[in-house]
Design an enzyme around this catalytic site. Sequence first.
Site, PDB file in Angstrom:
ATOM      1  N   ASN A   1       0.805  -1.232   0.000  1.00  0.00           N
ATOM      2  CA  ASN A   1       0.000   0.000   0.000  1.00  0.00           C
ATOM      3  C   ASN A   1       0.836   1.281   0.000  1.00  0.00           C
ATOM      4  O   ASN A   1       0.475   2.260  -0.641  1.00  0.00           O
ATOM      5  CB  ASN A   1      -1.001  -0.011   1.159  1.00  0.00           C
ATOM      6  CG  ASN A   1      -0.338  -0.051   2.493  1.00  0.00           C
ATOM      7  OD1 ASN A   1       0.769  -0.569   2.643  1.00  0.00           O
ATOM      8  ND2 ASN A   1      -0.984   0.498   3.491  1.00  0.00           N
TER       9      ASN A   1
ATOM     10  N   GLY B   1       2.266  -5.792   7.470  1.00  0.00           N
ATOM     11  CA  GLY B   1       1.318  -6.458   6.578  1.00  0.00           C
ATOM     12  C   GLY B   1       0.084  -6.875   7.351  1.00  0.00           C
ATOM     13  O   GLY B   1      -0.232  -6.322   8.408  1.00  0.00           O
TER      14      GLY B   1
ATOM     15  N   THR C   1      -2.688  -9.082   9.572  1.00  0.00           N
ATOM     16  CA  THR C   1      -2.614  -9.774  10.863  1.00  0.00           C
ATOM     17  C   THR C   1      -2.442 -11.282  10.671  1.00  0.00           C
ATOM     18  O   THR C   1      -1.689 -11.932  11.401  1.00  0.00           O
ATOM     19  CB  THR C   1      -3.870  -9.436  11.693  1.00  0.00           C
ATOM     20  OG1 THR C   1      -3.825  -8.035  11.969  1.00  0.00           O
ATOM     21  CG2 THR C   1      -3.920 -10.193  13.006  1.00  0.00           C
TER      22      THR C   1
ATOM     23  N   THR D   1      -0.978 -12.835   8.190  1.00  0.00           N
ATOM     24  CA  THR D   1       0.416 -13.093   7.800  1.00  0.00           C
ATOM     25  C   THR D   1       1.329 -12.948   9.014  1.00  0.00           C
ATOM     26  O   THR D   1       2.279 -13.723   9.177  1.00  0.00           O
ATOM     27  CB  THR D   1       0.870 -12.114   6.687  1.00  0.00           C
ATOM     28  OG1 THR D   1      -0.160 -12.019   5.715  1.00  0.00           O
ATOM     29  CG2 THR D   1       2.136 -12.571   6.026  1.00  0.00           C
TER      30      THR D   1
ATOM     31  N   GLU E   1       3.925  -4.985  12.445  1.00  0.00           N
ATOM     32  CA  GLU E   1       2.953  -3.891  12.274  1.00  0.00           C
ATOM     33  C   GLU E   1       1.825  -4.451  11.429  1.00  0.00           C
ATOM     34  O   GLU E   1       2.026  -4.740  10.244  1.00  0.00           O
ATOM     35  CB  GLU E   1       3.600  -2.701  11.568  1.00  0.00           C
ATOM     36  CG  GLU E   1       4.712  -2.038  12.339  1.00  0.00           C
ATOM     37  CD  GLU E   1       4.271  -1.467  13.656  1.00  0.00           C
ATOM     38  OE1 GLU E   1       3.065  -1.186  13.818  1.00  0.00           O
ATOM     39  OE2 GLU E   1       5.113  -1.321  14.547  1.00  0.00           O
TER      40      GLU E   1
ATOM     41  N   CYS F   1      -3.327   1.489   6.545  1.00  0.00           N
ATOM     42  CA  CYS F   1      -3.692   0.815   7.806  1.00  0.00           C
ATOM     43  C   CYS F   1      -4.259   1.810   8.814  1.00  0.00           C
ATOM     44  O   CYS F   1      -4.942   1.416   9.749  1.00  0.00           O
ATOM     45  CB  CYS F   1      -2.482   0.104   8.383  1.00  0.00           C
ATOM     46  SG  CYS F   1      -1.076   1.208   8.597  1.00  0.00           S
TER      47      CYS F   1
ATOM     48  N   GLU G   1       7.651   0.847  16.013  1.00  0.00           N
ATOM     49  CA  GLU G   1       8.669   1.357  15.097  1.00  0.00           C
ATOM     50  C   GLU G   1       8.848   2.854  15.372  1.00  0.00           C
ATOM     51  O   GLU G   1       8.146   3.426  16.184  1.00  0.00           O
ATOM     52  CB  GLU G   1       8.231   1.140  13.645  1.00  0.00           C
ATOM     53  CG  GLU G   1       8.149  -0.332  13.263  1.00  0.00           C
ATOM     54  CD  GLU G   1       7.903  -0.553  11.775  1.00  0.00           C
ATOM     55  OE1 GLU G   1       6.928   0.010  11.255  1.00  0.00           O
ATOM     56  OE2 GLU G   1       8.692  -1.277  11.152  1.00  0.00           O
TER      57      GLU G   1
HETATM   58  P1  NDP Z   1       0.327  -9.191   3.505  1.00  0.00           P
HETATM   59  O1  NDP Z   1       0.372  -9.602   4.920  1.00  0.00           O
HETATM   60  O2  NDP Z   1      -0.379 -10.042   2.539  1.00  0.00           O
HETATM   61  O3  NDP Z   1       1.800  -9.017   2.922  1.00  0.00           O
HETATM   62  C1  NDP Z   1       2.797  -8.169   3.468  1.00  0.00           C
HETATM   63  C2  NDP Z   1       4.164  -8.650   2.997  1.00  0.00           C
HETATM   64  O4  NDP Z   1       4.408  -9.929   3.568  1.00  0.00           O
HETATM   65  C3  NDP Z   1       4.278  -8.830   1.489  1.00  0.00           C
HETATM   66  O5  NDP Z   1       5.596  -8.557   1.072  1.00  0.00           O
HETATM   67  C4  NDP Z   1       3.940 -10.298   1.339  1.00  0.00           C
HETATM   68  O6  NDP Z   1       4.381 -10.847   0.144  1.00  0.00           O
HETATM   69  C5  NDP Z   1       4.676 -10.868   2.537  1.00  0.00           C
HETATM   70  N1  NDP Z   1       4.192 -12.175   2.970  1.00  0.00           N
HETATM   71  C6  NDP Z   1       2.991 -12.752   2.753  1.00  0.00           C
HETATM   72  N2  NDP Z   1       2.953 -13.993   3.294  1.00  0.00           N
HETATM   73  C7  NDP Z   1       4.160 -14.196   3.876  1.00  0.00           C
HETATM   74  C8  NDP Z   1       4.744 -15.272   4.596  1.00  0.00           C
HETATM   75  N3  NDP Z   1       4.075 -16.406   4.822  1.00  0.00           N
HETATM   76  N4  NDP Z   1       5.996 -15.140   5.050  1.00  0.00           N
HETATM   77  C9  NDP Z   1       6.689 -14.004   4.832  1.00  0.00           C
HETATM   78  N5  NDP Z   1       6.205 -12.955   4.148  1.00  0.00           N
HETATM   79  C10 NDP Z   1       4.952 -13.041   3.675  1.00  0.00           C
HETATM   80  O7  NDP Z   1      -0.238  -7.712   3.516  1.00  0.00           O
HETATM   81  P2  NDP Z   1      -0.601  -6.832   2.276  1.00  0.00           P
HETATM   82  O8  NDP Z   1       0.600  -6.678   1.393  1.00  0.00           O
HETATM   83  O9  NDP Z   1      -1.865  -7.355   1.700  1.00  0.00           O
HETATM   84  O10 NDP Z   1      -0.849  -5.417   2.982  1.00  0.00           O
HETATM   85  C11 NDP Z   1      -2.045  -5.076   3.554  1.00  0.00           C
HETATM   86  C12 NDP Z   1      -2.036  -5.309   5.043  1.00  0.00           C
HETATM   87  O11 NDP Z   1      -0.961  -4.619   5.631  1.00  0.00           O
HETATM   88  C13 NDP Z   1      -3.277  -4.777   5.715  1.00  0.00           C
HETATM   89  O12 NDP Z   1      -3.754  -5.713   6.650  1.00  0.00           O
HETATM   90  C14 NDP Z   1      -2.789  -3.541   6.435  1.00  0.00           C
HETATM   91  O13 NDP Z   1      -3.530  -3.176   7.551  1.00  0.00           O
HETATM   92  C15 NDP Z   1      -1.404  -3.928   6.796  1.00  0.00           C
HETATM   93  N6  NDP Z   1      -0.587  -2.731   7.033  1.00  0.00           N
HETATM   94  C16 NDP Z   1      -0.231  -2.427   8.311  1.00  0.00           C
HETATM   95  C17 NDP Z   1       0.482  -1.271   8.588  1.00  0.00           C
HETATM   96  C18 NDP Z   1       0.923  -0.946   9.981  1.00  0.00           C
HETATM   97  O14 NDP Z   1       1.815  -0.114  10.108  1.00  0.00           O
HETATM   98  N7  NDP Z   1       0.358  -1.526  11.010  1.00  0.00           N
HETATM   99  C19 NDP Z   1       0.854  -0.348   7.507  1.00  0.00           C
HETATM  100  C20 NDP Z   1       0.425  -0.781   6.212  1.00  0.00           C
HETATM  101  C21 NDP Z   1      -0.267  -1.934   5.986  1.00  0.00           C
HETATM  102  P3  NDP Z   1       3.273 -11.026  -1.019  1.00  0.00           P
HETATM  103  O15 NDP Z   1       2.867  -9.686  -1.436  1.00  0.00           O
HETATM  104  O16 NDP Z   1       3.986 -11.773  -2.057  1.00  0.00           O
HETATM  105  O17 NDP Z   1       2.137 -11.827  -0.445  1.00  0.00           O
END
Ligand code: NDP
Length: 480
Positions: A150, A226, A228, A230, A248, A282, A461
Site C-alpha cells: 500500500n 502487513g 494480521t 500473515t 505492524e 492501515c 517502530e
Molecule cells: P500481507 O500480509 O499479505 O503481505 C505483506 C508482505 O508480507 C508482502 O511482502 C507479502 O508478500 C509478505 N508475505 C505474505 N505472506 C508471507 C509469509 N508467509 N511469510 C513471509 N512474508 C509473507 O499484507 P498486504 O501486502 O496485503 O498489505 C495489507 C495489510 O498490511 C493490511 O492488513 C494492512 O492493515 C497492513 N498494514 C499495516 C500497517 C501498519 O503499520 N500496522 C501499515 C500498512 C499496511 P506477497 O505480497 O507476495 O504476499
Amino acid sequence: MERIANFINGEYVSPNSGKYIDVFEPATGSAYASVPNSNLEDVNAAVKAAEKAWKNWSNTTPEDRSIIVHRIAGELESRLDEFAEYESRDTGKPLSQAVSVDIPRAIANFRFFSDSILNYKDETFDSTEYGHNTVSRQPLGVVGCISPWNLPLYLFSWKIAPALVTGNCVVGKPSELTPYTAFKLGEICNKAGLPGGVLNIIQGLGMKAGSAITSHPKIKAISFTGGTKTGEIISKSAAPSFKKLSLELGGKNPNVIFADCDFETMLATTIRSSFSNQGEICLCGSRILIEQTIYDTFVQEFVNRTKELKIGDPKEGDTNLGALISNEHLEKVLGYVDLARNEGGKILYGGEKVQLNGRCSEGWFMSPTIIAGLAPGCRTNQEEIFGPVVSLIPFDTEYEAVEIANASKYGLSATIWTSDITKANRIAEQIDAGVIWINCWMIRDLRTPFGGMKNSGVGREGGKEALDFFTEQKNICRIQ
Ligand code: NDP
C-alpha cells in the site's frame, strides 16, 4: 516487458529458478513487467552476501553510516518525480499522492535515521553499591525486512533505514505486487556508496521468498508490516530460531466525532482519513462514530463531500481516488459491500465498481462507499476491509463511544474530534490504540513510537524504538 531483478551483493541478478511473475498496473489492468519468483536459493545467496558484508559494515562508525544513508536520501530526492511515477504505476494511487507523500516520506525516513543514529549513545549507571554500568548496543547481524503494497517505498525505507544505520545488513522483500521502487533503490544505494551486500533485495511471493526469509536460521530479526493473518504465520515461522520480531499489522480504526468539534476541519479531514490512498492505509478510519445530535447533519455533509471526489486516472492531477491494488482485492472489497447489505446495512453512497474510459478502461476502480445502519459487532464493522469503505455508527454518550471504539480485536489508531481538550485527553487514555490523534489525522513526528495494540501488532517502530529493535543490548558492569 521489462524484467525486474533481485539485488544481491550490490548487483542485479536473475532468480535462480529463472521463474518470473507478471506485474500489473492497477489503473490499466495490464501487465507491464515481470518480477523474479525467488526461492530459498536466492535468499541463501542474499544471506551469504549480507553475512560477508557485515564483517566490515558492523565495524564502520555511526558517522560513516550516517553519511552514506544521507546520500541515499539525497539521491532519492534528486529522482523524486521518477520514483513517484513508479510508485503510482505499481499501486494505482494518484501520482499527486506519490509525489507529495510516498516518496518525500521515504526520503525523510532515510534522513531521520541517519540523523538519529548520531545521538544514539551508550547509557551509563554509576553507584557505590553496584559499580559502573555501561549499556552498549551492538548490531544484530543479518536482518529481514518485509513490507506490503500500500505504501511500498515509504514502509520499506521505514524498516531498512534504522537497520542500516545501526550496522546491520539487510535482506529485504517488498510485495511482489509493487516491486519497482525497491528494485530501483539498488541503483541509488550503489550510487550513494553503500557497500555491496549491505542491502539485498529479494523479489517474489510472500509464501515462498518471504517465508524463506522469516525461517532462515542466519537471520536474526524480522521487521514486518502487513496483514494480521500473515503476522501470525510469520510469528510461528520465526519462533524456532528465536528471532526478534516487530510486527505492524492490520487495523479497524475508529474516528470518534463529538458535536462540539470544529465541524468543517473535522469533515475535510474525515474525507481524507476515509478515502486517501483508496482507503488502503492501515491508519484510515473505517468506523466513524458520530454523536447522535449531529448525526443527520454529518451524514448529509459527508455524503455531499464524498460525491465531489474524482475517481480517475492516477496520472491526472485532479484525481482523488485511483485504482485498487488488484482485481482480486477489488472483488474482496466489493464482497464486503455485499456483506454489509446482507447484514442489514444501507449503502448511502457508492459501493460499485467504476468503469473509466480510454487508458483506464480495464482498471480496478471503485467508488468511495458509505454504509450506515449496522450494529458495531457485525462482521462489516469488525473485519479489516482495506478499501474505500466506511461505516457510520451513532452514539449517545462518551461512555458508549469508548465502548464501541474498543469493541474490536484491533488497536492500531484512533481519531477524536472535540473542542473540549479535557474530554479528548480523557477518551484518548481509555481507547486501546497505539496511535491516537486529537483533532487531526496522519500527523507523524518520526521520533514518536508507532505501532498497534491487540491484533494490530507487536512492538513499536519509529524513533528510538526502531534503533533499539535493530540492536542487542550488552550491560558491562565494573567495580572501580
Ligand atoms: P500481507 O500480509 O499479505 O503481505 C505483506 C508482505 O508480507 C508482502 O511482502 C507479502 O508478500 C509478505 N508475505 C505474505 N505472506 C508471507 C509469509 N508467509 N511469510 C513471509 N512474508 C509473507 O499484507 P498486504 O501486502 O496485503 O498489505 C495489507 C495489510 O498490511 C493490511 O492488513 C494492512 O492493515 C497492513 N498494514 C499495516 C500497517 C501498519 O503499520 N500496522 C501499515 C500498512 C499496511 P506477497 O505480497 O507476495 O504476499
